[in-house]
Design a protein around this motif. Sequence first.
Motif, PDB file in Angstrom:
ATOM      1  N   PRO A  10       0.841  -1.205   0.000  1.00 44.99           N
ATOM      2  CA  PRO A  10       0.000   0.000   0.000  1.00 44.99           C
ATOM      3  C   PRO A  10       0.876   1.255   0.000  1.00 44.99           C
ATOM      4  CG  PRO A  10      -0.738  -1.553   1.668  1.00 44.99           C
ATOM      5  CD  PRO A  10       0.567  -2.075   1.126  1.00 44.99           C
ATOM      6  N   PRO A  11       0.430   2.314  -0.627  1.00 42.00           N
ATOM      7  CA  PRO A  11       1.267   3.508  -0.747  1.00 42.00           C
ATOM      8  C   PRO A  11       1.589   4.185   0.589  1.00 42.00           C
ATOM      9  CG  PRO A  11      -0.940   3.909  -1.617  1.00 42.00           C
ATOM     10  CD  PRO A  11      -0.843   2.443  -1.309  1.00 42.00           C
ATOM     11  N   ASP A  12       0.793   3.947   1.610  1.00 42.43           N
ATOM     12  CA  ASP A  12       1.055   4.594   2.897  1.00 42.43           C
ATOM     13  C   ASP A  12       1.781   3.672   3.872  1.00 42.43           C
ATOM     14  OD1 ASP A  12      -1.167   2.978   3.141  1.00 42.43           O
ATOM     15  OD2 ASP A  12      -2.267   4.349   4.438  1.00 42.43           O
ATOM     16  N   SER A  13       2.440   2.628   3.363  1.00 41.71           N
ATOM     17  CA  SER A  13       3.217   1.747   4.238  1.00 41.71           C
ATOM     18  C   SER A  13       4.674   2.187   4.220  1.00 41.71           C
ATOM     19  CB  SER A  13       3.089   0.287   3.796  1.00 41.71           C
ATOM     20  OG  SER A  13       3.599   0.116   2.503  1.00 41.71           O
ATOM     21  N   ARG A  14       5.337   1.981   5.358  1.00 41.61           N
ATOM     22  CA  ARG A  14       6.745   2.351   5.455  1.00 41.61           C
ATOM     23  C   ARG A  14       7.417   1.533   6.556  1.00 41.61           C
ATOM     24  NH1 ARG A  14       3.976   5.798   8.535  1.00 41.61           N
ATOM     25  NH2 ARG A  14       4.925   6.592  10.449  1.00 41.61           N
ATOM     26  N   ILE A  15       8.736   1.501   6.522  1.00 44.25           N
ATOM     27  CA  ILE A  15       9.548   0.836   7.542  1.00 44.25           C
ATOM     28  C   ILE A  15      10.537   1.861   8.062  1.00 44.25           C
ATOM     29  CG2 ILE A  15      11.207  -1.015   8.006  1.00 44.25           C
ATOM     30  CD1 ILE A  15       9.936  -2.480   5.567  1.00 44.25           C
ATOM     31  N   GLU A  16      10.637   1.951   9.379  1.00 49.89           N
ATOM     32  CA  GLU A  16      11.564   2.908   9.988  1.00 49.89           C
ATOM     33  C   GLU A  16      12.486   2.186  10.958  1.00 49.89           C
ATOM     34  OE1 GLU A  16       9.723   6.308  11.758  1.00 49.89           O
ATOM     35  OE2 GLU A  16       8.324   6.568  10.087  1.00 49.89           O
ATOM     36  N   TRP A  17      13.780   2.546  10.910  1.00 47.20           N
ATOM     37  CA  TRP A  17      14.716   2.026  11.891  1.00 47.20           C
ATOM     38  C   TRP A  17      14.332   2.584  13.254  1.00 47.20           C
ATOM     39  CZ3 TRP A  17      16.991  -1.969  10.181  1.00 47.20           C
ATOM     40  CH2 TRP A  17      17.523  -2.040   8.903  1.00 47.20           C
ATOM     41  N   VAL A  18      14.519   1.797  14.296  1.00 49.09           N
ATOM     42  CA  VAL A  18      14.185   2.225  15.650  1.00 49.09           C
ATOM     43  C   VAL A  18      15.172   3.303  16.087  1.00 49.09           C
ATOM     44  CG1 VAL A  18      14.178   1.483  18.057  1.00 49.09           C
ATOM     45  CG2 VAL A  18      13.060   0.082  16.322  1.00 49.09           C
ATOM     46  N   ALA A  19      14.615   4.420  16.533  1.00 52.10           N
ATOM     47  CA  ALA A  19      15.405   5.521  17.092  1.00 52.10           C
ATOM     48  C   ALA A  19      14.550   6.177  18.170  1.00 52.10           C
ATOM     49  CB  ALA A  19      15.771   6.528  16.005  1.00 52.10           C
ATOM     50  N   GLY A  20      15.031   6.173  19.379  1.00 54.65           N
ATOM     51  CA  GLY A  20      14.299   6.793  20.475  1.00 54.65           C
ATOM     52  C   GLY A  20      13.403   5.819  21.215  1.00 54.65           C
ATOM     53  N   GLU A  21      12.991   6.251  22.400  1.00 59.05           N
ATOM     54  CA  GLU A  21      12.222   5.370  23.286  1.00 59.05           C
ATOM     55  C   GLU A  21      10.861   5.000  22.719  1.00 59.05           C
ATOM     56  OE1 GLU A  21      10.588   5.103  27.848  1.00 59.05           O
ATOM     57  OE2 GLU A  21      12.305   6.384  27.424  1.00 59.05           O
ATOM     58  N   ALA A  22      10.177   5.935  22.061  1.00 60.85           N
ATOM     59  CA  ALA A  22       8.846   5.628  21.512  1.00 60.85           C
ATOM     60  C   ALA A  22       8.936   4.504  20.483  1.00 60.85           C
ATOM     61  CB  ALA A  22       8.216   6.872  20.895  1.00 60.85           C
ATOM     62  N   MET A  23       9.958   4.533  19.637  1.00 65.83           N
ATOM     63  CA  MET A  23      10.122   3.471  18.637  1.00 65.83           C
ATOM     64  C   MET A  23      10.530   2.159  19.302  1.00 65.83           C
ATOM     65  SD  MET A  23       9.364   4.416  15.554  1.00 65.83           S
ATOM     66  CE  MET A  23      10.359   3.579  14.343  1.00 65.83           C
ATOM     67  N   LEU A  24      11.370   2.228  20.348  1.00 66.14           N
ATOM     68  CA  LEU A  24      11.725   1.009  21.084  1.00 66.14           C
ATOM     69  C   LEU A  24      10.472   0.362  21.666  1.00 66.14           C
ATOM     70  CD1 LEU A  24      14.942   2.033  23.068  1.00 66.14           C
ATOM     71  CD2 LEU A  24      14.781   0.251  21.323  1.00 66.14           C
ATOM     72  N   LEU A  25       9.594   1.182  22.230  1.00 68.68           N
ATOM     73  CA  LEU A  25       8.364   0.647  22.811  1.00 68.68           C
ATOM     74  C   LEU A  25       7.435   0.079  21.738  1.00 68.68           C
ATOM     75  CD1 LEU A  25       7.696   3.335  25.557  1.00 68.68           C
ATOM     76  CD2 LEU A  25       8.557   0.999  25.872  1.00 68.68           C
ATOM     77  N   ALA A  26       7.398   0.695  20.555  1.00 64.57           N
ATOM     78  CA  ALA A  26       6.586   0.160  19.452  1.00 64.57           C
ATOM     79  C   ALA A  26       7.138  -1.193  19.013  1.00 64.57           C
ATOM     80  CB  ALA A  26       6.562   1.141  18.283  1.00 64.57           C
ATOM     81  N   TRP A  27       8.459  -1.295  18.862  1.00 62.90           N
ATOM     82  CA  TRP A  27       9.095  -2.569  18.493  1.00 62.90           C
ATOM     83  C   TRP A  27       8.770  -3.623  19.552  1.00 62.90           C
ATOM     84  CZ3 TRP A  27      12.311  -6.039  20.706  1.00 62.90           C
ATOM     85  CH2 TRP A  27      12.888  -7.003  19.869  1.00 62.90           C
ATOM     86  N   GLN A  28       8.914  -3.255  20.834  1.00 61.07           N
ATOM     87  CA  GLN A  28       8.659  -4.184  21.945  1.00 61.07           C
ATOM     88  C   GLN A  28       7.199  -4.645  21.939  1.00 61.07           C
ATOM     89  OE1 GLN A  28       9.147  -2.423  25.801  1.00 61.07           O
ATOM     90  NE2 GLN A  28       9.319  -4.399  26.816  1.00 61.07           N
ATOM     91  N   HIS A  29       6.274  -3.748  21.664  1.00 56.95           N
ATOM     92  CA  HIS A  29       4.851  -4.114  21.636  1.00 56.95           C
ATOM     93  C   HIS A  29       4.588  -5.196  20.591  1.00 56.95           C
ATOM     94  CE1 HIS A  29       0.506  -3.859  21.597  1.00 56.95           C
ATOM     95  NE2 HIS A  29       0.575  -3.661  20.287  1.00 56.95           N
ATOM     96  N   VAL A  30       5.117  -5.008  19.373  1.00 58.29           N
ATOM     97  CA  VAL A  30       4.905  -6.022  18.327  1.00 58.29           C
ATOM     98  C   VAL A  30       5.583  -7.324  18.727  1.00 58.29           C
ATOM     99  CG1 VAL A  30       5.305  -6.640  15.908  1.00 58.29           C
ATOM    100  CG2 VAL A  30       4.655  -4.295  16.513  1.00 58.29           C
ATOM    101  N   HIS A  31       6.818  -7.239  19.207  1.00 55.13           N
ATOM    102  CA  HIS A  31       7.550  -8.434  19.642  1.00 55.13           C
ATOM    103  C   HIS A  31       6.738  -9.202  20.676  1.00 55.13           C
ATOM    104  CE1 HIS A  31      10.375 -10.586  22.309  1.00 55.13           C
ATOM    105  NE2 HIS A  31      11.063 -10.810  21.201  1.00 55.13           N
ATOM    106  N   ASN A  32       6.214  -8.506  21.682  1.00 51.02           N
ATOM    107  CA  ASN A  32       5.458  -9.167  22.750  1.00 51.02           C
ATOM    108  C   ASN A  32       4.141  -9.745  22.249  1.00 51.02           C
ATOM    109  OD1 ASN A  32       7.507  -8.467  24.468  1.00 51.02           O
ATOM    110  ND2 ASN A  32       6.357  -6.902  25.550  1.00 51.02           N
ATOM    111  N   THR A  33       3.514  -9.094  21.277  1.00 48.11           N
ATOM    112  CA  THR A  33       2.249  -9.578  20.729  1.00 48.11           C
ATOM    113  C   THR A  33       2.464 -10.861  19.934  1.00 48.11           C
ATOM    114  OG1 THR A  33       1.382  -7.332  20.624  1.00 48.11           O
ATOM    115  CG2 THR A  33       0.311  -8.974  19.223  1.00 48.11           C
ATOM    116  N   ILE A  34       3.541 -10.914  19.164  1.00 46.91           N
ATOM    117  CA  ILE A  34       3.795 -12.058  18.277  1.00 46.91           C
ATOM    118  C   ILE A  34       4.468 -13.206  19.026  1.00 46.91           C
ATOM    119  CG2 ILE A  34       5.008 -12.791  16.173  1.00 46.91           C
ATOM    120  CD1 ILE A  34       2.659 -10.850  15.690  1.00 46.91           C
TER     121      ILE A  34
END
Length: 87
Positions: A10-34
């Motif tokens: 989809p045109p509004d999809s993207r991938i971002e490298w983790v930088a900062g606490e908010a992104m770390l928490l987003a990565w952790q949330h997906v990791h914990n869910t899966i």
Amino acid sequence: MTATTGTNAPPDSRIEWVAGEAMLLAWQHVHNTIIPPAALSLAEVEEVEERSRRNRLAVSFLGDVVVGCSTVRPPAADSAATSPARS
């Protein structure tokens, strides 16, 4: 760094490298869910930070919604690089 995904994405999809606490928490949330058996608690944010120093962590988005994460592990002396992706 922000990357776009493949041509069929989809045109509004993207991938971002983790930088900062908010992104770390987003990565952790997906990791914990899966991977619930290997869930990292909020108290283990230091472990997630350590992972981000050893590996390249990324979070994928569809618009503003987090839809996945990945870990790019560098090659070891006796193995190739690996890149588990979770969505």
